[in-house]
Design a protein around this motif. Structure first.
Motif, short mmCIF file in Angstrom:
data_model
loop_
_atom_site.label_atom_id
_atom_site.label_comp_id
_atom_site.label_asym_id
_atom_site.label_seq_id
_atom_site.Cartn_x
_atom_site.Cartn_y
_atom_site.Cartn_z
N ARG A 1 0.81 -1.23 0.00
CA ARG A 1 0.00 0.00 0.00
C ARG A 1 0.84 1.27 0.00
NH1 ARG A 1 -4.54 0.44 3.87
NH2 ARG A 1 -5.36 1.72 2.20
N PHE A 2 2.17 1.11 0.02
CA PHE A 2 3.05 2.26 0.13
C PHE A 2 2.86 3.26 -1.01
CE2 PHE A 2 7.03 4.47 -0.85
CZ PHE A 2 7.19 5.18 0.33
N LEU A 3 2.88 2.81 -2.24
CA LEU A 3 2.77 3.73 -3.37
C LEU A 3 1.46 4.51 -3.32
CD1 LEU A 3 4.00 4.89 -5.92
CD2 LEU A 3 3.01 2.98 -7.18
N GLU A 4 0.38 3.82 -3.04
CA GLU A 4 -0.92 4.48 -2.95
C GLU A 4 -0.94 5.54 -1.85
OE1 GLU A 4 -5.35 3.35 -1.20
OE2 GLU A 4 -3.96 1.73 -1.70
N LYS A 5 -0.49 5.18 -0.66
CA LYS A 5 -0.52 6.11 0.47
C LYS A 5 0.47 7.26 0.28
CE LYS A 5 -3.60 4.17 3.05
NZ LYS A 5 -4.88 4.85 3.30
N ALA A 6 1.64 6.97 -0.27
CA ALA A 6 2.64 8.02 -0.49
C ALA A 6 2.15 9.03 -1.52
CB ALA A 6 3.97 7.40 -0.93
N THR A 7 1.54 8.57 -2.59
CA THR A 7 1.03 9.51 -3.59
C THR A 7 -0.15 10.30 -3.04
OG1 THR A 7 -0.22 7.73 -4.68
CG2 THR A 7 1.91 8.29 -5.62
N GLN A 8 -0.97 9.68 -2.20
CA GLN A 8 -2.06 10.42 -1.55
C GLN A 8 -1.48 11.54 -0.68
OE1 GLN A 8 -4.32 7.54 0.67
NE2 GLN A 8 -5.53 6.90 -1.10
N TYR A 9 -0.43 11.24 0.06
CA TYR A 9 0.20 12.25 0.91
C TYR A 9 0.75 13.39 0.05
CZ TYR A 9 3.47 14.67 3.89
OH TYR A 9 4.14 15.66 4.56
N LEU A 10 1.43 13.04 -1.03
CA LEU A 10 2.02 14.08 -1.89
C LEU A 10 0.96 14.97 -2.52
CD1 LEU A 10 4.82 11.93 -3.53
CD2 LEU A 10 5.16 13.81 -1.91
N ARG A 11 -0.22 14.43 -2.78
CA ARG A 11 -1.31 15.21 -3.38
C ARG A 11 -1.85 16.28 -2.44
NH1 ARG A 11 -2.87 10.37 -6.18
NH2 ARG A 11 -4.26 9.78 -4.51
N ILE A 12 -1.75 16.09 -1.14
CA ILE A 12 -2.30 17.08 -0.21
C ILE A 12 -1.35 18.26 0.02
CG2 ILE A 12 -3.72 15.37 0.98
CD1 ILE A 12 -1.73 15.66 3.38
N LEU A 13 -0.11 18.14 -0.43
CA LEU A 13 0.88 19.19 -0.19
C LEU A 13 0.76 20.31 -1.21
CD1 LEU A 13 4.07 17.02 0.47
CD2 LEU A 13 2.53 18.02 2.16
N ASP A 14 1.17 21.50 -0.80
CA ASP A 14 1.33 22.60 -1.75
C ASP A 14 2.47 22.22 -2.69
OD1 ASP A 14 -0.60 24.17 -0.49
OD2 ASP A 14 0.88 25.09 0.86
N CYS A 15 2.41 22.70 -3.91
CA CYS A 15 3.43 22.37 -4.91
C CYS A 15 4.84 22.67 -4.41
CB CYS A 15 3.17 23.11 -6.22
SG CYS A 15 1.71 22.47 -7.08
N ASP A 16 5.00 23.74 -3.62
CA ASP A 16 6.32 24.11 -3.11
C ASP A 16 6.89 23.09 -2.12
OD1 ASP A 16 6.19 26.40 -4.63
OD2 ASP A 16 5.57 27.68 -2.96
N ASP A 17 6.04 22.32 -1.49
CA ASP A 17 6.47 21.36 -0.47
C ASP A 17 6.70 19.96 -1.02
OD1 ASP A 17 6.28 23.30 1.55
OD2 ASP A 17 4.15 22.87 1.85
N VAL A 18 6.34 19.74 -2.26
CA VAL A 18 6.33 18.38 -2.80
C VAL A 18 7.73 17.80 -2.98
CG1 VAL A 18 5.73 17.00 -4.84
CG2 VAL A 18 4.07 18.57 -3.87
#
Length: 124
Positions: A22-39
């Motif tokens: 589930r790592f890829l799914e959860k990691a990409t979900q986390y990255l989606r909630i960030l502002d572009c500058d924090d990604v």
């Protein structure tokens, strides 16, 4: 919300240990909630975690997901370092050698950065 780098690294390590599938799914979900500058910084932290576990396909998939979202992935040197480390952790010696040659070819003076050597030697 946004996690500090050390918190994100711990979260990623725990998730990989308990639920690697589930790592890829959860990691990409986390990255989606960030502002572009924090990604970008968070992306490298997550790619490092996947690399330590020997998951080169996951490293590449994380970079691709961010590239689709913000128009660019990690810096090339970070991506190549993580890919070499992931292949080292997975025991893919031929792929590590090929990536190290590519890293050296693109490095100033043909010198591979010490951090890249260290993660490959440790296999993580």
């Amino acid at each position: 919300g946004k996690l500090r780098s050390d918190e994100l690294a711990q979260w990623a390590a725990t998730l990989l240990e308990r639920h690697e599938e589930r790592f890829l799914e959860k990691a990409t979900q986390y990255l989606r909630i960030l502002d572009c500058d924090d990604v970008e910084g968070s992306l490298v932290t997550l790619m490092d975690a996947a690399a330590r576990t020997g998951l080169p396909d996951t490293v590449a998939a994380l970079d691709d997901a961010v590239c689709k979202r913000v128009g660019h992935g990690a810096e090339e040197r970070d991506l190549q370092r993580c890919m070499a480390a992931a292949h080292a952790a997975a025991g893919n010696a031929a792929e590590v050698e090929a990536r190290m040659r590519g890293i050296a070819a693109g490095a100033p003076g043909g010198v591979v950065p010490m951090r890249t050597y260290s993660v490959v030697v440790r296999g993580c």
